[in-house]
Design a protein around this motif. Structure first.
Motif, PDB file in Angstrom:
ATOM      1  N   THR A   1     -23.037  -4.829   1.416  1.00  0.00           N
ATOM      2  CA  THR A   1     -22.013  -4.776   0.373  1.00  0.00           C
ATOM      3  C   THR A   1     -20.806  -3.954   0.803  1.00  0.00           C
ATOM      4  OG1 THR A   1     -23.146  -2.874  -0.586  1.00  0.00           O
ATOM      5  CG2 THR A   1     -23.666  -5.052  -1.513  1.00  0.00           C
ATOM      6  N   LEU A   2     -20.807  -3.495   2.033  1.00  0.00           N
ATOM      7  CA  LEU A   2     -19.726  -2.635   2.516  1.00  0.00           C
ATOM      8  C   LEU A   2     -18.742  -3.449   3.352  1.00  0.00           C
ATOM      9  CD1 LEU A   2     -18.544   0.240   2.859  1.00  0.00           C
ATOM     10  CD2 LEU A   2     -20.084   0.547   4.799  1.00  0.00           C
ATOM     11  N   HIS A   3     -17.459  -3.427   2.950  1.00  0.00           N
ATOM     12  CA  HIS A   3     -16.426  -4.197   3.628  1.00  0.00           C
ATOM     13  C   HIS A   3     -15.361  -3.255   4.183  1.00  0.00           C
ATOM     14  CE1 HIS A   3     -17.910  -7.713   1.277  1.00  0.00           C
ATOM     15  NE2 HIS A   3     -18.073  -6.805   0.323  1.00  0.00           N
ATOM     16  N   TYR A   4     -14.897  -3.600   5.365  1.00  0.00           N
ATOM     17  CA  TYR A   4     -13.726  -2.878   5.885  1.00  0.00           C
ATOM     18  C   TYR A   4     -12.582  -3.869   6.062  1.00  0.00           C
ATOM     19  CZ  TYR A   4     -10.532   0.037   8.403  1.00  0.00           C
ATOM     20  OH  TYR A   4      -9.405   0.732   8.754  1.00  0.00           O
ATOM     21  N   LEU A   5     -11.423  -3.496   5.528  1.00  0.00           N
ATOM     22  CA  LEU A   5     -10.248  -4.349   5.501  1.00  0.00           C
ATOM     23  C   LEU A   5      -9.282  -3.851   6.564  1.00  0.00           C
ATOM     24  CD1 LEU A   5      -8.526  -6.488   3.954  1.00  0.00           C
ATOM     25  CD2 LEU A   5      -7.875  -4.626   2.397  1.00  0.00           C
ATOM     26  N   ALA A   6      -8.920  -4.732   7.496  1.00  0.00           N
ATOM     27  CA  ALA A   6      -8.194  -4.292   8.685  1.00  0.00           C
ATOM     28  C   ALA A   6      -6.696  -4.537   8.615  1.00  0.00           C
ATOM     29  CB  ALA A   6      -8.785  -4.981   9.916  1.00  0.00           C
ATOM     30  N   GLY A   7      -6.130  -4.549   7.404  1.00  0.00           N
ATOM     31  CA  GLY A   7      -4.686  -4.715   7.306  1.00  0.00           C
ATOM     32  C   GLY A   7      -4.241  -4.599   5.862  1.00  0.00           C
ATOM     33  N   TRP A   8      -2.966  -4.859   5.648  1.00  0.00           N
ATOM     34  CA  TRP A   8      -2.352  -4.756   4.326  1.00  0.00           C
ATOM     35  C   TRP A   8      -2.136  -6.170   3.815  1.00  0.00           C
ATOM     36  CZ3 TRP A   8       1.477  -0.396   2.983  1.00  0.00           C
ATOM     37  CH2 TRP A   8       2.075  -0.611   1.743  1.00  0.00           C
ATOM     38  N   PRO A   9      -2.978  -6.654   2.890  1.00  0.00           N
ATOM     39  CA  PRO A   9      -2.848  -8.041   2.444  1.00  0.00           C
ATOM     40  C   PRO A   9      -1.606  -8.233   1.594  1.00  0.00           C
ATOM     41  CG  PRO A   9      -5.014  -7.092   1.887  1.00  0.00           C
ATOM     42  CD  PRO A   9      -4.112  -5.968   2.281  1.00  0.00           C
ATOM     43  N   ASP A  10      -0.971  -9.371   1.747  1.00  0.00           N
ATOM     44  CA  ASP A  10       0.072  -9.726   0.794  1.00  0.00           C
ATOM     45  C   ASP A  10      -0.579 -10.273  -0.483  1.00  0.00           C
ATOM     46  OD1 ASP A  10      -0.680 -12.308   1.392  1.00  0.00           O
ATOM     47  OD2 ASP A  10       1.195 -12.847   2.382  1.00  0.00           O
ATOM     48  N   ARG A  11       0.223 -10.752  -1.433  1.00  0.00           N
ATOM     49  CA  ARG A  11      -0.306 -11.158  -2.722  1.00  0.00           C
ATOM     50  C   ARG A  11      -1.384 -12.246  -2.570  1.00  0.00           C
ATOM     51  NH1 ARG A  11       3.686 -11.872  -7.911  1.00  0.00           N
ATOM     52  NH2 ARG A  11       4.698 -10.186  -6.755  1.00  0.00           N
ATOM     53  N   ALA A  12      -1.035 -13.293  -1.800  1.00  0.00           N
ATOM     54  CA  ALA A  12      -1.975 -14.408  -1.646  1.00  0.00           C
ATOM     55  C   ALA A  12      -3.256 -13.939  -0.955  1.00  0.00           C
ATOM     56  CB  ALA A  12      -1.317 -15.532  -0.846  1.00  0.00           C
ATOM     57  N   ALA A  13      -3.123 -13.060   0.003  1.00  0.00           N
ATOM     58  CA  ALA A  13      -4.303 -12.598   0.732  1.00  0.00           C
ATOM     59  C   ALA A  13      -5.200 -11.746  -0.167  1.00  0.00           C
ATOM     60  CB  ALA A  13      -3.866 -11.802   1.965  1.00  0.00           C
ATOM     61  N   TRP A  14      -4.585 -10.880  -0.956  1.00  0.00           N
ATOM     62  CA  TRP A  14      -5.400 -10.066  -1.876  1.00  0.00           C
ATOM     63  C   TRP A  14      -6.152 -10.965  -2.854  1.00  0.00           C
ATOM     64  CZ3 TRP A  14      -7.987  -5.995  -1.913  1.00  0.00           C
ATOM     65  CH2 TRP A  14      -7.523  -4.768  -1.417  1.00  0.00           C
ATOM     66  N   ASP A  15      -5.442 -11.954  -3.413  1.00  0.00           N
ATOM     67  CA  ASP A  15      -6.109 -12.839  -4.371  1.00  0.00           C
ATOM     68  C   ASP A  15      -7.301 -13.541  -3.710  1.00  0.00           C
ATOM     69  OD1 ASP A  15      -4.246 -12.020  -6.207  1.00  0.00           O
ATOM     70  OD2 ASP A  15      -3.053 -13.859  -6.156  1.00  0.00           O
ATOM     71  N   HIS A  16      -7.090 -13.962  -2.474  1.00  0.00           N
ATOM     72  CA  HIS A  16      -8.161 -14.640  -1.749  1.00  0.00           C
ATOM     73  C   HIS A  16      -9.330 -13.688  -1.484  1.00  0.00           C
ATOM     74  CE1 HIS A  16     -10.034 -17.483   0.930  1.00  0.00           C
ATOM     75  NE2 HIS A  16     -10.005 -16.613   1.921  1.00  0.00           N
TER      76      HIS A  16
END
Ligand SMILES: [Zn+2]
Ligand SMILES: [Zn+2]
Ligand SMILES: [Zn+2]
Lengths: 632, 632, 632
Positions: B561-576
């Motif tokens: 359940t642990l996720h690491y996010l390797a960048g700054w998502p734009d709007r569409a990426a965050w929604d996805h």
């Protein structure tokens, strides 16, 4: 009045051997006036008290004997280096408290008493020697007051002067605290010596504090000038002149002008378009080599008021200048057009700046009528053409304009302190309204708030921040249409919001209940055409709604001939508003091709093509940078 | 909890004759609270030691007798002019070393011991007189700490305080040199007195030096506040409050909040959108008269955490303000919507700023509930409507949010010192993530790093610069999904890169091998939707790749359940990304029309239409600036 | 010459235990050189006069025994904190007069005599100990002179030095007043001690005053360096080197280089594109991860001239850096491409900066060949590949370029002082011309004004502000084509406009009668292709017109092989002009695919693909960041 031409000349920059040739060439060109001396203090007085005026005698004689009339400048804009040793504290300080050092010009604080005395001393020396000189026909006092942002100084001299000024104005700190509303953030003072200059405060200072400092500073410019005019008056009968700058609103020119005989200004159309005018990008590109088509006219009309009818161009741009961010060359013909436009607006004289381009120092890239190698630059022939043309033309007879446009320096100080929108500028608001009147083919008289308005079919008064009851009554009772607003009457004498709320005009039931500033890209759409931009007000009251916004709010309300405008119209909105009001006011609006502007004298309508393409007008074709006149 | 309304009032600004009328009108409007006193030091103590509190007694009595509860402010944000004579060195200095002068407000350096003692003195005077007063129901300490960029001061007091603080922290310069990595450019110190403040260095100072100065400065705000709370605690049982500003991250609000009973903040949605929020131009225009649709909610959730569940709006924008670059007026209805939104987020009270618009001084263009002429401004009726509605509504019962969002002030100090990309801002990163969660219809709890996370199906932690092992373990072992990153764990306590390299999360084999900042106009495309903007990291390791970039690099890696996010998502990426994770976490994502935002209490789902057009939701139409609630 | 590779290393940053491993790994990678010591003054001399060089002995021995050659830096860019106690006035002052404090690096004023003596002292200590050391094979003096805007200092030391320099140059204030044209605004001086530094003047200072201050300041950098080279010369036979920065024009590198044996520069292609190069937005995005395709080559060619044929890259970007506004990562392969491009331009050595990324202090986000955890970063393998490839390649034999490009530091000082157009920059003009030559496939030699031009078929000299008669004659008589202008010869030695007017070239009857600067969005269209942008001149004279503007003014005039260019060509115009001239000059222009650049040695033509897409060239496909060479 038969207009004349002239030129600015610096004999001290050139070998004495060529003075006579220069003078003869000026006369050949058809010039009447030659302005000299205003930056030559070190040549007049190389060391403190040690005068050397023989060269100036010879220069004046050489020029005068050739047939030229000399305008002699007092050199107080450029105190010599030794003056700083004598008065080390005479230098101004900028808003961050830094000393503004010697090494260029205008390096003095207007508040400094010692330097005022020095100014009187050199004026007396020159007045005694040249006040009755046969070739000296006018005087220029100092040079371009306020230029380089020099009105406001944060020096010790200014601090102490400001405290005295406040003490005289308010008599008690209680009165000052009340007037400024110092209770707001516990900013009250017990003693005038506790009051500092309004710079470097933690967040923005009290706007009333700033407004009084601007008023004080304006007064110092006027006092500084008056020291010299008081000195010269007994010594000469010739007119005293100052050369004001463009878009310079930091001191009250009407007040300063009252101590002089003639107003003059320094007109650099291309430089000003580049460095100090708001215009959309398309206009900036279209008029790149002509200058803004309305800004010169606005200043002509303004300085005609400052000079109570008598005004000159003291410095006319002849080619590319050096000091704007970009410095393109004028279209061929512009040096002629600009001169004629000034004449059509009533200028008595137009002097080009400068005779020969100086190859050295700060302005070495500033064109003259001659190149540095003494060959004619393009503007020389244009000046000669104007000289021939005005001779043929004969007398220029001024006429009252169609429109009175009220202008107020204090309004700029008020809105500059609290613009409420980052792009709100009093001058910009004025220029937009003025442009609209010009696009409609009207001739305009700019006037101070207390001017006689008799005979004007239309009075326009945008952004008159402070309006007293007398003015309101005069406008309400005026025998002609009057457009007031936006923001007119929005402040009282202390710079606070008056109660009853603005505009509070006699006979017009309209109250501004709130205001909003509007960022670029947004607008308040109007019903028939255009939008309010930058600024929009919400009105309440029973006045007739002449124009509405698309959101159904009053945009223009009317009672009889009195109109209040509740926002900042864009181009289309201004054009529409004038079409609504002008016919009722009995004014005919001429449809002009783009770039063409007109101006009426008593006998002629002059047309000037600021556009880069030829235009058709009254059956003829006017080329770019061309002009034409017809009988009225 | 039954929410209440209030207003900020300045009896010292108005004639005593109208106090009673004002109070009666406040009660009529349905207001409960009236905040007074916080800028009135010169009225309380016109000269040093010479108190005048009789007017304040009368003001409190007039308001209290009308039925209002008084929030009494300590006036320490506005020391009188005489205080500067007493403590000439109490003024702060800006980053260029200039004294920040008297003449506005917040003109003091938090490090100055003498002024701290004065603050305790005036707090004691007020506490002794009003601590048990029947009408004083709460206290506000000072006003908007840090506003006008006042946390960091480069004064002598700060210098000497900083040296002591460093000496206590590090005990030896050797330890400090090691912690800061001073060997890097021979920046070692031998003596704490050699250490200067980190301004005006030849090129950028050591980031560890800056980080410690920010920590020191935050501590001084907290210590300054504590002097007053320590003084008042024995004198009153009423809650102590501070009114924080929006997007103010220069001191640790969690630490300061621990010394208070209630957190409050000053909510100016339209001003903040204009002056301190990143948003694309289209959004800035769409929300011009409503404010950013997520920024208020974010602050509500943040200050609920700062107040450990108890929080207020102390100043609610009622109409156009004066201080933003542009100041448009709110849409009709927004003064109601904003209040209800605060209530839905658990606010105990919402106080409008201010009762009557002041016609004078710095904020004369700041709207109130009344116009300067005492006529009702538009917001008065909206406030009255809210008062009626909350009475009808009854108790608001808070519920735990769907998402825990970890927030950390130090992260802003770290990234503010070394952003590595000119547009990298911790708050902006946080706001972008928060916006995505809101667009998905989730209710969020913002929490400090050490908060209990029990019960949260999703934990989000972007940009947590410094993470200790305990936190990492808690996140790795959390019983729910956790999204960490980008840049989380990228610095150690000294602000250096830790080895092993980040994120170094237990059980997740992923290492950031290098990072890149991305300028506007460029991006790192993701595989299914959207892009990384501003920031992208390159990962190595064996963790599952849940999402890839188009260049085939890991964008999101997962272990359980642990996720690491390797960048700054734009709007569409965050929604996805939320669509990828939320279902697994057991969260239902509601599809909301543009501009609509929701918030859940224990009993209701509230919906707020920030859009300028009506929207359909659950079978009804919500107009612009409208709101609606349904049972859960 | 067989090129070699190296790396910058900071033994003082790491535990001594790992030095040997590091050294072995460097050798494994194929590196030859290791630069150390340049920031380690506090480790060498922890307290004044108390030396500790044992660690340095061990570091040099460890590295040397592993097979590496040491470049030893003098640590004078980072004086220790105790030095400031010894010489409190050694710190520079910025243009606003503020002291530039300790806490980073380069915190000294070049004019300070005391610090010069300290620099000589530490150089002597190092020279005596290591001048004949078997492992020390080269010396670096100081580090990146002028970086962080440190050439100009407005300190007391600079003021007094400047007055002496002026007194020596002019002998009398009369001579100075004449040379500067001080008569212009009564700026005359009576005494050298009246002359201040040219900062903080009320409006812009006399450009001659500024020009002399820039010349003085350049001389101080050269004098500062010479103190160290004079000290080291008797103590060592090894080459003395300085590592210059990119686009650094504030001192005369040719003059400074004359005191050294080898020039080196610090090449950060991606950082420089982000922080100091003008390029259109599309190019900035296309080359985001490669760097400008011409800027490295330009500097290689420039520093080859500064080093009189001998030059290195002392610091080569290996991955993302920390100091630019945005810091994207290089495309895979660029760390190889950049090194090979330097070698193709004649570099003797390419040293990567740095061995291991430092996890602490200012540059903690600056990549190295190793990550902070000692794992290989991507560039390590690329460096190893280059090492193998250059070994295989063998000797690189330089060839004279096709084009001689004259470059002059003083030109930048002149135009920087009076640009006449806000976006006029000498370097930008040079780079635009250089780019055009590169797009045409030409190899270029950059040369100082006094260089021998024998053998060059084409000489290009844009913007050579000051040209003496000798130079003009040499160009006019050159046996090959010569393109001079715009603005070449437009100033005399005193920075004034010369009479006869420019360009005044022997045999070419062309006179610049006026100039104009052109803002963005406007241009002067040329007849066949492209436009003049930024700058356009009006010419008179009988010279042949080779190219005209659409307004029918001469754009390029020619007499025999001598051409004068009357404006700033855009890309299309430059390409057209080269097509007009090159064939006549006997130069073959290769048509290159976009992004591809070539460079010739005596034996090979090298091709480098800066584009982000593969390109076809001579029958093969070169991938992005790829390179290829063919026999000539
Ligand atoms: Zn002028
Ligand atoms: Zn506030
Ligand atoms: Zn470097």
């Amino acid at each position: 009045m038969n207009p004349t031409l002239g030129v600015c000349y610096y004999p001290e920059h050139w070998p004495e051997e060529i003075w006579a040739t220069d003078a003869a060439r000026m006369v050949d060109t058809g010039l009447t006036w030659v302005r000299i001396g205003e930056f030559a203090w070190t040549r007049m007085e190389p060391k403190p008290g040690q005068l050397d005026l023989a060269w100036l005698d010879r220069a004046i004689d050489t020029l005068g004997n050739a047939g030229l009339k000399v305008v002699l400048g007092t050199p107080t804009a450029t105190p010599p280096r030794w003056m700083i040793d004598k008065h080390p504290d005479m230098l101004a300080r900028d808003v961050s408290g830094q000393i503004r050092k010697f090494g260029s010009r205008r390096h003095y604080c207007f508040s400094h008493e010692g330097y005022r005395a020095e100014s009187a001393r050199i004026a007396r020396i020159l007045g005694e020697r040249y006040g009755r000189h046969e070739h000296v026909h006018a005087w220029q006092i100092d040079n371009e007051y306020a230029c380089h942002n020099t009105t406001l100084s944060y020096s010790e001299a200014a601090l102490s002067g400001f405290r005295n000024w406040l003490a005289q104005k308010y008599q008690s700190t209680d009165a000052l605290n009340r007037a400024w509303g110092n209770v707001f953030w516990s900013m009250d003072y017990d003693d005038f010596d506790q009051i500092d200059l309004p710079n470097l405060t933690t967040t923005e200072p009290n706007p009333a504090h700033v407004l009084d400092f601007k008023r004080y500073s304006s007064d110092q410019v006027i006092a500084f000038n008056k020291v010299q005019t008081d000195t010269l008056r007994p010594l000469t009968d010739k007119p005293l002149i100052h050369n004001y700058m463009g878009r310079e609103l930091t001191f009250d020119h009407f007040k300063l002008g009252a101590d002089l005989d003639i107003a003059s200004w320094d007109s650099y159309p291309i430089g000003f378009l580049s460095d100090r005018l708001e215009a959309d990008e398309a206009d900036k590109t279209s008029y790149l080599r002509q200058g803004d088509p309305d800004n010169q006219a606005l200043h002509h009309d303004l300085y005609r008021a400052v000079g109570r009818g008598r005004w000159w161009i003291m410095e006319q741009q002849p080619g590319p200048v050096n000091w704007a961010p970009w410095n393109p060359a004028p279209l061929p013909g512009m040096a002629r057009l600009w001169a004629w436009e000034a004449i059509a607006h009533g200028a008595e004289a137009v002097c080009y700046f400068r005779w020969r381009q100086a190859p050295f120092a700060q302005e070495q890239n500033h064109a003259g009528l001659l190149r540095p190698d003494s060959v004619a630059a393009p503007a020389l022939a244009e000046a000669a053409q104007v000289a021939r043309e005005i001779k043929d033309f004969g007398e220029v007879i001024p006429a009252q304009g169609h429109v009175a446009f009220l202008f107020d320096y204090e309004a700029d100080w008020v809105f500059g302190t609290q613009p409420q929108g980052a792009d709100f500028s009093y001058f910009r608001l004025v220029l937009d309204a003025y442009r609209a009147l010009r696009r409609a083919g009207l001739s305009i008289d700019i006037l101070p708030k207390d001017a006689d308005l008799a005979g004007y079919k239309l009075v326009v008064a945008p952004g008159l921040a402070i309006m007293d009851d007398t003015l309101k009554t005069r406008l309400a009772e005026h025998d002609g249409h009057v457009i007031v607003g936006p923001r007119s009457g929005s402040k009282d004498q202390d710079g606070a919001i008056p109660v009853p709320l603005p505009p509070n005009l006699p006979g017009l039931d309209a109250t501004v209940t709130f205001v909003e500033s509007i960022p670029p890209g947004a607008q308040d759409l109007l019903e028939d055409a255009g939008s309010f931009v930058h600024w929009s007000e919400r009105l309440e009251g029973t006045a007739n709604v002449t124009l509405k916004t698309k959101n159904d709010h009053p945009a223009l309300v009317t009672s009889g001939t009195l109109h209040y405008l509740a926002g900042w119209p864009d181009r289309a909105a201004w054009d529409h508003i004038l079409k609504l009001i002008a016919p009722a006011a009995g004014l005919y609006l001429e449809v002009l091709p783009p770039g063409l502007r007109v101006r009426d004298t008593a006998t002629h309508r002059f047309a000037f093509n600021y556009g880069a393409a030829p235009v058709h007008w009254r059956g003829i074709v006017i080329p770019p940078a061309g002009l034409h006149w017809v009988d009225i």
